[in-house]
Design a protein around this motif. Structure first.
Motif, short mmCIF file in Angstrom:
data_model
loop_
_atom_site.label_atom_id
_atom_site.label_comp_id
_atom_site.label_asym_id
_atom_site.label_seq_id
_atom_site.Cartn_x
_atom_site.Cartn_y
_atom_site.Cartn_z
N VAL A 88 0.82 -1.21 -0.12
CA VAL A 88 0.16 -0.07 0.03
C VAL A 88 0.88 1.48 -0.14
N TYR A 89 2.01 1.40 0.92
CA TYR A 89 2.85 2.27 0.91
C TYR A 89 3.56 2.68 -0.56
N GLY A 90 3.66 1.59 -1.27
CA GLY A 90 4.34 1.67 -2.61
C GLY A 90 3.28 2.14 -3.66
N GLU A 91 2.08 2.06 -3.56
CA GLU A 91 0.92 2.63 -4.60
C GLU A 91 -0.22 3.20 -3.82
N PRO A 92 -0.04 3.96 -2.96
CA PRO A 92 -1.26 4.39 -2.09
C PRO A 92 -2.33 4.90 -2.89
N MET A 93 -2.04 5.77 -3.96
CA MET A 93 -3.40 6.10 -4.92
C MET A 93 -4.01 5.17 -5.73
N ARG A 94 -3.42 4.16 -5.82
CA ARG A 94 -3.96 2.86 -6.48
C ARG A 94 -4.79 2.21 -5.52
N PHE A 95 -4.75 2.45 -4.25
CA PHE A 95 -5.35 1.63 -3.21
C PHE A 95 -6.61 2.70 -2.64
N TYR A 96 -6.06 4.04 -2.53
CA TYR A 96 -7.15 4.95 -2.12
C TYR A 96 -8.49 5.06 -2.75
N GLY A 97 -8.44 4.56 -3.90
CA GLY A 97 -9.51 4.88 -4.65
C GLY A 97 -10.33 3.49 -5.24
N ASN A 98 -9.90 2.55 -4.39
CA ASN A 98 -10.19 1.11 -4.74
C ASN A 98 -11.28 0.76 -3.63
N VAL A 99 -12.54 0.49 -3.87
CA VAL A 99 -13.54 -0.05 -2.97
C VAL A 99 -13.23 -1.23 -2.43
N PHE A 100 -12.66 -2.10 -3.38
CA PHE A 100 -12.19 -3.47 -2.51
C PHE A 100 -11.27 -3.36 -1.40
N PHE A 101 -10.30 -2.53 -1.58
CA PHE A 101 -9.29 -2.11 -0.62
C PHE A 101 -10.08 -1.81 0.74
N TRP A 102 -10.99 -0.87 0.63
CA TRP A 102 -11.78 -0.48 1.79
C TRP A 102 -12.59 -1.50 2.34
N VAL A 103 -13.06 -2.22 1.51
CA VAL A 103 -13.96 -3.28 2.13
C VAL A 103 -12.92 -4.45 2.78
N LYS A 104 -11.74 -4.80 2.28
CA LYS A 104 -10.82 -5.58 2.76
C LYS A 104 -10.62 -4.99 4.18
N THR A 105 -10.25 -3.76 4.21
CA THR A 105 -9.57 -3.12 5.32
C THR A 105 -10.75 -3.23 6.67
N THR A 106 -11.97 -3.03 5.95
CA THR A 106 -12.81 -3.10 7.15
C THR A 106 -13.12 -4.36 7.58
N MET A 107 -13.21 -5.33 6.83
CA MET A 107 -13.38 -6.77 7.19
C MET A 107 -12.02 -7.24 8.19
N MET A 108 -10.89 -6.95 7.91
CA MET A 108 -9.89 -7.15 8.75
C MET A 108 -10.03 -6.59 10.24
N ALA A 109 -10.14 -5.27 10.32
CA ALA A 109 -10.65 -4.83 11.16
C ALA A 109 -11.76 -5.51 12.19
N LEU A 110 -13.03 -5.91 11.47
CA LEU A 110 -14.02 -6.62 12.13
C LEU A 110 -13.40 -8.11 12.66
N ALA A 111 -12.52 -8.67 11.92
CA ALA A 111 -12.12 -9.81 12.19
C ALA A 111 -11.05 -9.77 13.49
N GLY A 112 -10.42 -8.82 13.67
CA GLY A 112 -9.56 -8.40 14.70
C GLY A 112 -10.63 -8.16 15.87
N ILE A 113 -11.56 -7.42 15.70
CA ILE A 113 -12.46 -7.20 16.81
C ILE A 113 -13.27 -8.59 17.37
N ASN A 114 -13.73 -9.47 16.40
CA ASN A 114 -14.02 -10.68 16.59
C ASN A 114 -13.30 -11.58 17.54
#
Length: 166
Positions: A88-114
């Motif tokens: 992500v550090y290497g291509e931050p703008m590629r990830f910023y506008g990607n809905v799948f990146f944000w869904v993945k990030t949210t699901m990782m956070a939810l998995a951690g909370i679980n």
């Protein structure tokens, strides 16, 4: 989201970020290491979650399954997190506008909370259900949620390359 956009734009211009994305061998190495560590982590999580869900490895007490698998899960998670952050550090703008990146990030956070909720609540009574093939509802719920969330993380992570929503 303005804060995140400006952060991602700033990082995108850093020389070290440019070096990562323009590296002929480094970026493919990072991507390959990310996939291999994800396989290690996910495979071990599946084994543990199937035991929690009361589906697999029923003859082995949960505490033994966890004792054997957890250290290796953490190795896989650490390598996966480090390589993922560098990607992500290497291509931050590629990830910023990607809905799948944000869904993945949210699901990782939810998995951690679980996982934290399981360890703070259900795991405290592990002595009472450790050797039982039928785990308590909280353990089955945590195992099922974990399977669902980590499968979602893997699927959305793979779909990042195919962002149809730009």
């Amino acid at each position: 989201m303005t804060f995140f956009r400006s952060l991602f734009e700033t990082v995108h211009e850093w020389p070290s970020s440019i070096a990562v994305r323009e590296s002929v061998n480094g970026y493919p190495f990072l991507l390959t290491t990310h996939v291999i560590s994800m396989c290690l982590f996910a495979g071990l999580v599946i084994m543990m979650d199937l035991r929690l869900a009361g589906i697999g490895n029923l003859r082995t007490p949960f505490s033994q399954v966890q004792k054997k698998l957890f250290p290796w899960q953490m190795v896989g998670l650490a390598v996966n997190a480090i390589t993922g952050l560098i990607l992500v550090y290497g291509e931050p703008m590629r990830f910023y506008g990607n809905v799948f990146f944000w869904v993945k990030t949210t699901m990782m956070a939810l998995a951690g909370i679980n996982a934290v909720a399981f360890h703070m609540i259900t795991y405290r009574s592990v002595a009472a259900w450790d050797s039982s093939a039928m785990t308590p509802f909280g353990a089955r719920l945590a195992g099922g949620l974990s399977l669902f969330l980590w499968a979602g993380v893997i699927m959305t992570g793979r779909l990042i390359a195919y962002n149809w929503f730009n």
